[in-house]
Design an enzyme around this catalytic site. Structure first.
Site, PDB file in Angstrom:
ATOM      1  N   ASP A  52      47.567  44.517  39.470  1.00 25.37           N
ATOM      2  CA  ASP A  52      47.761  44.829  40.887  1.00 25.37           C
ATOM      3  C   ASP A  52      48.409  46.212  41.022  1.00 25.37           C
ATOM      4  O   ASP A  52      47.949  47.071  41.790  1.00 25.37           O
ATOM      5  CB  ASP A  52      48.673  43.745  41.492  1.00 25.37           C
ATOM      6  CG  ASP A  52      48.719  43.817  43.004  1.00 25.37           C
ATOM      7  OD1 ASP A  52      47.928  44.584  43.591  1.00 25.37           O
ATOM      8  OD2 ASP A  52      49.541  43.113  43.605  1.00 25.37           O
TER       9      ASP A  52
ATOM     10  N   LYS B 256      53.021  43.468  27.771  1.00 22.60           N
ATOM     11  CA  LYS B 256      54.427  43.626  27.400  1.00 22.60           C
ATOM     12  C   LYS B 256      54.762  42.475  26.458  1.00 22.60           C
ATOM     13  O   LYS B 256      55.724  41.728  26.656  1.00 22.60           O
ATOM     14  CB  LYS B 256      55.255  43.579  28.698  1.00 22.60           C
ATOM     15  CG  LYS B 256      56.577  44.271  28.634  1.00 22.60           C
ATOM     16  CD  LYS B 256      56.492  45.765  28.565  1.00 22.60           C
ATOM     17  CE  LYS B 256      57.868  46.293  28.223  1.00 22.60           C
ATOM     18  NZ  LYS B 256      57.889  47.676  27.794  1.00 22.60           N
TER      19      LYS B 256
ATOM     20  N   TYR C 210      51.472  35.484  39.759  1.00 22.58           N
ATOM     21  CA  TYR C 210      50.859  35.274  41.076  1.00 22.58           C
ATOM     22  C   TYR C 210      50.313  33.868  41.262  1.00 22.58           C
ATOM     23  O   TYR C 210      49.686  33.572  42.255  1.00 22.58           O
ATOM     24  CB  TYR C 210      49.716  36.282  41.295  1.00 22.58           C
ATOM     25  CG  TYR C 210      50.189  37.678  41.583  1.00 22.58           C
ATOM     26  CD1 TYR C 210      51.478  38.089  41.270  1.00 22.58           C
ATOM     27  CD2 TYR C 210      49.340  38.599  42.179  1.00 22.58           C
ATOM     28  CE1 TYR C 210      51.902  39.378  41.524  1.00 22.58           C
ATOM     29  CE2 TYR C 210      49.764  39.890  42.443  1.00 22.58           C
ATOM     30  CZ  TYR C 210      51.045  40.270  42.106  1.00 22.58           C
ATOM     31  OH  TYR C 210      51.458  41.545  42.364  1.00 22.58           O
TER      32      TYR C 210
ATOM     33  N   ASP D  85      54.144  49.972  30.200  1.00 16.66           N
ATOM     34  CA  ASP D  85      54.931  51.135  30.628  1.00 16.66           C
ATOM     35  C   ASP D  85      54.338  52.418  30.046  1.00 16.66           C
ATOM     36  O   ASP D  85      54.239  53.450  30.726  1.00 16.66           O
ATOM     37  CB  ASP D  85      56.417  50.984  30.271  1.00 16.66           C
ATOM     38  CG  ASP D  85      56.651  50.414  28.885  1.00 16.66           C
ATOM     39  OD1 ASP D  85      55.685  49.961  28.237  1.00 16.66           O
ATOM     40  OD2 ASP D  85      57.804  50.422  28.427  1.00 16.66           O
TER      41      ASP D  85
END
Ligand code: NAD
Length: 359
Positions: free
Chosen positions: A249, A191, A124, A225
């Site tokens: 987010d 991740k 972002y 995940d």
């Protein structure tokens, strides 16, 4: 003690829910001097900008603002007010509690978690290369040299920087938050197995700070995940989530959805110096001006603000009044299946806080 707070009612349903939140906050009997400032689409024409300087100055002075939603102007060349506030006041942490209140339909009663999201870096940050542009062509050539990899010539690119300094402050913020709020475990979503050099920085920095400075709080590392699955299967096992910008987010919206949706989702953007409290929902142009907007998210946001100001008893009373209203289920707006107006919800809460009606 009297607190000074900037109130930015905002656009669309903003003024309706802001008025309700102001009334309910005042009914806690905490002395607040509201400095009401206009920002957003409503002042664009008059001021030539959606964020007049006086608004920023006022927030810098009071250090605390309660803000309604603001319509993001499209195609005007102005930064979104929300992004501008975040950048100019260095509000690096987005904090969103997701608590289930009895009476609200859910598959997961007992959820009580808080998402803490890094607010300034990651995908972002806005470092983007448009497909087909000359800059992207240069980037492609550089990447052949630097990484031995040629990206397809029809690709657009967004970069993901995550720094040690940016991570340090959000990690300390999250661990301080956990400590202050009696929470023992912070679940860090990442991740890093795939994005070793961006998420890897996030994980390694957090690990070190946790070990060296916060032996009393556990950081549990979880691939994002797997975290998503845990959230839908057993969200009541989670206490505090700590996430880089993009995952934060998405995951914070999942958490809000689990516990009642937009009408109840409160939030805050915080830095070391300034604090801007705002509900998660937008300006809802489809229902603006009809007097049926749900003010509870804004009121719960005001309760968060009271806690931040050190008015913990008032914050608890305001939240309990909301919980009580939800459990009773009689005075709710149409989005929650009721027939009440925004004002009727505010009046019912003021009555509870003043000791009339239900406890
Ligand atoms: P939205 O949250 O305004 O509305 C989505 C849906 O939820 C609509 O059907 C709306 O009626 C309903 N809704 C939202 N809040 C509600 C409430 N309190 N009570 C009852 N119903 C409610 O999202 P959107 O339509 O995507 O965005 C509208 C505008 O708001 C856009 O300009 C967007 O950029 C802006 N926005 C601002 C903020 C902010 O200022 N922090 C956040 C999100 C969106």
């Amino acid at each position: 003690m009297r607190h000074r707070v900037v109130l930015i009612p905002g656009d669309g349903i903003g003024p309706e829910v802001a008025k309700a939140a102001q009334r309910v906050t005042d009914a806690t009997d905490v002395a607040i001097e509201w400095d009401v400032r206009a920002a957003g689409a409503s002042v664009m024409e008059r001021e030539g900008t959606p964020l007049p300087d006086d608004v920023l100055h006022a927030v810098r002075e009071t250090r605390t603002a309660l803000k309604g939603p603001i319509t993001t102007p499209v195609g005007t060349g102005f930064r979104s007010v929300n992004v501008a506030l975040r950048q100019d006041l260095d509000l690096f942490a987005a904090v969103r509690p997701a608590r289930h209140y009895p009476g609200v339909p859910t598959r997961h009663p007992g959820v009580d978690l808080v998402t803490i999201r890094e607010n300034t870096e990651d995908l972002y940050q806005g470092i983007e290369f448009e497909r087909g542009s000359a800059r992207t062509e240069e980037l492609r050539d550089a990447l052949v040299r630097l990484a031995g990899y040629r990206i397809p010539d029809d690709a657009g690119v967004t970069l993901k920087p995550i720094s040690v300094s940016g991570t340090r402050r959000i990690v300390r913020f999250a661990l301080d938050y956990a400590r202050r709020n009696g929470r023992k475990r912070v679940t860090l979503g990442h991740k890093a197995n795939i994005m070793r050099f961006s998420d890897g920085v996030f994980v390694n920095t957090a690990r070190q700070i946790d070990r060296d400075e916060y032996p009393d709080i556990d950081i549990e590392e979880m691939q994002v995940d797997q975290l998503a699955m845990t959230l839908v299967q057993e969200p009541e096992t989670l206490e505090v989530l700590l996430l880089p910008n993009l995952y934060g987010d998405i995951i914070s919206d999942v958490a809000a959805g689990l516990t009642g949706g937009l009408g109840l989702a409160a939030g805050a953007n915080l830095g070391w110096e300034y604090a801007v409290f705002e509900p998660v929902h937008g300006s809802a142009p489809d229902i603006a001006g009809r007097g049926i907007a749900n003010p509870l998210a804004m009121i719960l946001t005001a309760a968060l603000m009271l806690g931040h100001l050190g008015e913990h008893d008032a914050a608890d009373r305001a939240e309990r009044a909301v919980a009580n209203l939800l459990e009773e289920g009689a005075t709710l707006t149409p989005d929650m299946g009721g027939t009440a107006t925004t004002d009727e919800v505010a009046v019912a809460l003021v009555g509870r806080l003043r000791g009339e009606g239900s406890p």
